[in-house]
Enzyme design. Structure first.
Site, mmCIF file in Angstrom:
data_model
loop_
_atom_site.group_PDB
_atom_site.id
_atom_site.type_symbol
_atom_site.label_atom_id
_atom_site.label_comp_id
_atom_site.label_asym_id
_atom_site.label_seq_id
_atom_site.Cartn_x
_atom_site.Cartn_y
_atom_site.Cartn_z
ATOM 1 N N ARG A 1 33.035 38.503 -66.534
ATOM 2 C CA ARG A 1 31.936 38.286 -65.431
ATOM 3 C C ARG A 1 30.577 38.883 -65.827
ATOM 4 N NH1 ARG A 1 35.038 35.447 -63.349
ATOM 5 N NH2 ARG A 1 36.042 35.339 -61.654
ATOM 6 N N HIS B 1 29.622 28.995 -67.411
ATOM 7 C CA HIS B 1 30.922 29.635 -66.748
ATOM 8 C C HIS B 1 32.006 28.543 -66.974
ATOM 9 C CE1 HIS B 1 32.612 32.587 -63.672
ATOM 10 N NE2 HIS B 1 33.496 32.055 -64.420
HETATM 11 P P1 NAP Z 1 44.557 40.495 -65.438
HETATM 12 O O1 NAP Z 1 45.973 39.714 -65.908
HETATM 13 O O2 NAP Z 1 44.555 41.361 -64.349
HETATM 14 O O3 NAP Z 1 44.190 41.512 -66.765
HETATM 15 C C1 NAP Z 1 43.356 42.470 -66.602
HETATM 16 C C2 NAP Z 1 43.491 43.346 -67.817
HETATM 17 O O4 NAP Z 1 42.299 44.458 -67.854
HETATM 18 C C3 NAP Z 1 44.592 44.160 -67.906
HETATM 19 O O5 NAP Z 1 45.023 44.546 -69.075
HETATM 20 C C4 NAP Z 1 44.173 45.726 -67.142
HETATM 21 O O6 NAP Z 1 45.030 46.818 -67.744
HETATM 22 C C5 NAP Z 1 42.868 45.751 -67.972
HETATM 23 N N1 NAP Z 1 41.820 46.491 -67.176
HETATM 24 C C6 NAP Z 1 41.408 46.438 -65.726
HETATM 25 N N2 NAP Z 1 40.974 47.424 -65.481
HETATM 26 C C7 NAP Z 1 40.641 48.245 -66.597
HETATM 27 C C8 NAP Z 1 40.013 49.452 -66.818
HETATM 28 N N3 NAP Z 1 39.256 50.221 -65.845
HETATM 29 N N4 NAP Z 1 39.879 50.075 -68.083
HETATM 30 C C9 NAP Z 1 40.689 49.498 -68.933
HETATM 31 N N5 NAP Z 1 41.330 48.194 -68.839
HETATM 32 C C10 NAP Z 1 41.546 47.655 -67.559
HETATM 33 O O7 NAP Z 1 43.428 39.497 -65.679
HETATM 34 P P2 NAP Z 1 43.284 37.919 -66.161
HETATM 35 O O8 NAP Z 1 44.022 36.732 -65.684
HETATM 36 O O9 NAP Z 1 43.628 38.411 -67.851
HETATM 37 O O10 NAP Z 1 41.626 37.909 -66.258
HETATM 38 C C11 NAP Z 1 40.741 38.910 -66.603
HETATM 39 C C12 NAP Z 1 39.454 38.325 -65.886
HETATM 40 O O11 NAP Z 1 38.960 37.138 -66.670
HETATM 41 C C13 NAP Z 1 39.250 37.811 -64.692
HETATM 42 O O12 NAP Z 1 39.308 38.968 -63.716
HETATM 43 C C14 NAP Z 1 38.082 37.008 -64.475
HETATM 44 O O13 NAP Z 1 37.129 37.781 -64.153
HETATM 45 C C15 NAP Z 1 37.642 36.750 -65.869
HETATM 46 N N6 NAP Z 1 37.946 34.994 -65.959
HETATM 47 C C16 NAP Z 1 36.984 34.179 -66.465
HETATM 48 C C17 NAP Z 1 36.789 32.863 -66.499
HETATM 49 C C18 NAP Z 1 35.941 32.307 -66.999
HETATM 50 O O14 NAP Z 1 35.869 30.955 -66.773
HETATM 51 N N7 NAP Z 1 34.848 32.952 -67.567
HETATM 52 C C19 NAP Z 1 38.183 32.304 -66.140
HETATM 53 C C20 NAP Z 1 39.239 32.996 -65.750
HETATM 54 C C21 NAP Z 1 39.237 34.484 -65.667
HETATM 55 P P3 NAP Z 1 46.265 46.805 -67.363
HETATM 56 O O15 NAP Z 1 47.052 45.892 -68.098
HETATM 57 O O16 NAP Z 1 46.693 48.234 -67.710
HETATM 58 O O17 NAP Z 1 46.361 46.714 -65.720
HETATM 59 C C1 GLV Z 2 36.975 32.011 -63.222
HETATM 60 O O1 GLV Z 2 35.860 32.758 -63.522
HETATM 61 C C2 GLV Z 2 38.243 32.963 -62.815
HETATM 62 O O2 GLV Z 2 38.046 33.946 -62.365
HETATM 63 O O3 GLV Z 2 39.023 31.830 -62.530
#
Ligand code: NAP
Ligand code: GLV
Length: 306
Positions: free
Chosen positions: A221, A269
């Protein structure tokens, strides 16, 4: 069963068709003010009025992985909020980040500029061991990204809230190990959720701790990054460049310095798109499981913020 669809900026018809074919007996409709109460909602950036009216929802299914925008709204307290759990995103994220890492390490932009200038020039190969990649966030997307980058023999470190073990990745956890993680990183990849704890996490203080010549890849983000601090560290030479997919304001305003900066590559994005068919299949499976009282993955904890 009634399913309501309220996704800003998304063409509803193909989603309605997919959901209707998954639930032939259900009423699946696009939400409009005053609509009948539904059992489940499929949403992206709905207005507050949606939740003020839809007070009986059992499940709220976000058609993205990030729920930062959704959690700003007042949600029905009884509803289970569910985010997309991969649904075809992790392979896209791995492609994007491996591309960015390799493009930087192999100096492909420099070669492209040389070729454009009619120059057939060789550069001295760089030492891979001097380009450790650090992935912040080792969840569904970050873990796959970290392991994909490791396939190219880069040293890879990762950082998450809770301790992890990932083959090929040296894992750090929690605030206490954040500085050690940063000091072990030259190419920083951000895959954290946006929460009060992670907002502005890439700032002067933290980015200064990266190894000299650091490179930033932000695919999570825009509000994770303090734009002026990135620009200052590029100007000072501590950082060598950045590839950014997300921005504090989207679309990126035309006057923003990132558009023209020679060391910054931007994309709109698009690093991991929501894939409709995969998402409908995942959401349908989870609606069935919730209706049957079974456990599901991807439930959002509103207190934790992700
Ligand atoms: P996820 O499975 O919830 O993983 C989040 C990770 O971040 C987990 O390993 C979590 O730790 C860690 N985390 C959260 N808060 C933290 C903190 N304060 N300190 C250290 N580590 C922390 O999420 P995801 O599915 O991988 O997605 C991640 C993010 O990618 C989304 O929230 C979104 O914003 C972004 N995204 C962007 C796009 C794009 O097109 N640009 C697309 C999809 C997603 P734990 O494992 O210990 O809980
Ligand atoms: C895109 O940014 C998503 O959070 O899926």
């Amino acid at each position: 069963m009634k399913i309501t669809f309220c996704c800003t900026g998304t063409k509803p018809e193909p989603w309605l068709a997919g959901l209707r074919s998954a639930f032939p007996g259900a009423e699946v409709t696009v939400w409009e003010p005053g609509a009948a109460l539904a059992d489940h909602a499929v949403v992206w950036a709905p207005p507050q009025q949606f939740f003020d009216e839809q007070t009986e929802l059992k499940g709220v299914f976000n058609i993205g992985a990030g729920v930062d925008a959704l959690l700003k709204l007042r949600l029905p307290p009884q509803a289970t909020v569910v985010r997309l759990d991969d649904a075809g995103m992790s392979v896209q994220m791995a492609e994007y980040v491996c591309h960015a890492v390799i493009r930087h390490f192999r100096e492909f932009d420099g070669y492209a500029a040389d070729i454009q200038a009619g120059k057939w020039t060789y550069r001295k190969p760089l030492e891979r061991s001097e380009f450790p990649v650090g992935v912040m966030g080792l969840g569904v997307l970050g873990a796959r990204v970290a392991q994909s980058v490791a396939q190219f023999d880069f040293p890879v470190v990762g950082w998450s809230r809770s301790a992890k073990e990932l083959a090929g990745v040296r894992c750090f956890a929690g605030a206490a190990q954040f500085n050690d993680f940063l000091a072990s990183t030259r190419i920083l990849v951000n895959l954290l959720p946006l929460t009060p704890e992670t907002r502005d996490i890439m700032c002067l203080q933290t980015l200064s701790r990266l190894r000299s010549g650091g490179y930033v890849i932000n695919v999570a983000r825009g509000a994770h990054l303090v734009d002026e601090d990135l620009l200052a560290l590029l100007a000072s030479g501590h950082l060598s460049g950045a590839m950014l997919d997300v921005f504090r304001s989207e679309p990126l305003p035309p006057e923003h310095p990132f558009w023209q900066h020679p060391q910054i590559t931007i994309t709109p994005h698009t690093s991991a798109r929501t894939l409709r068919d995969e998402s409908i299949a995942q959401i349908a499976g989870k609606i069935r499981a919730l209706e049957a009282g079974q456990a599901i993955l991807g439930i959002v904890d509103p207190v934790r913020g992700y």
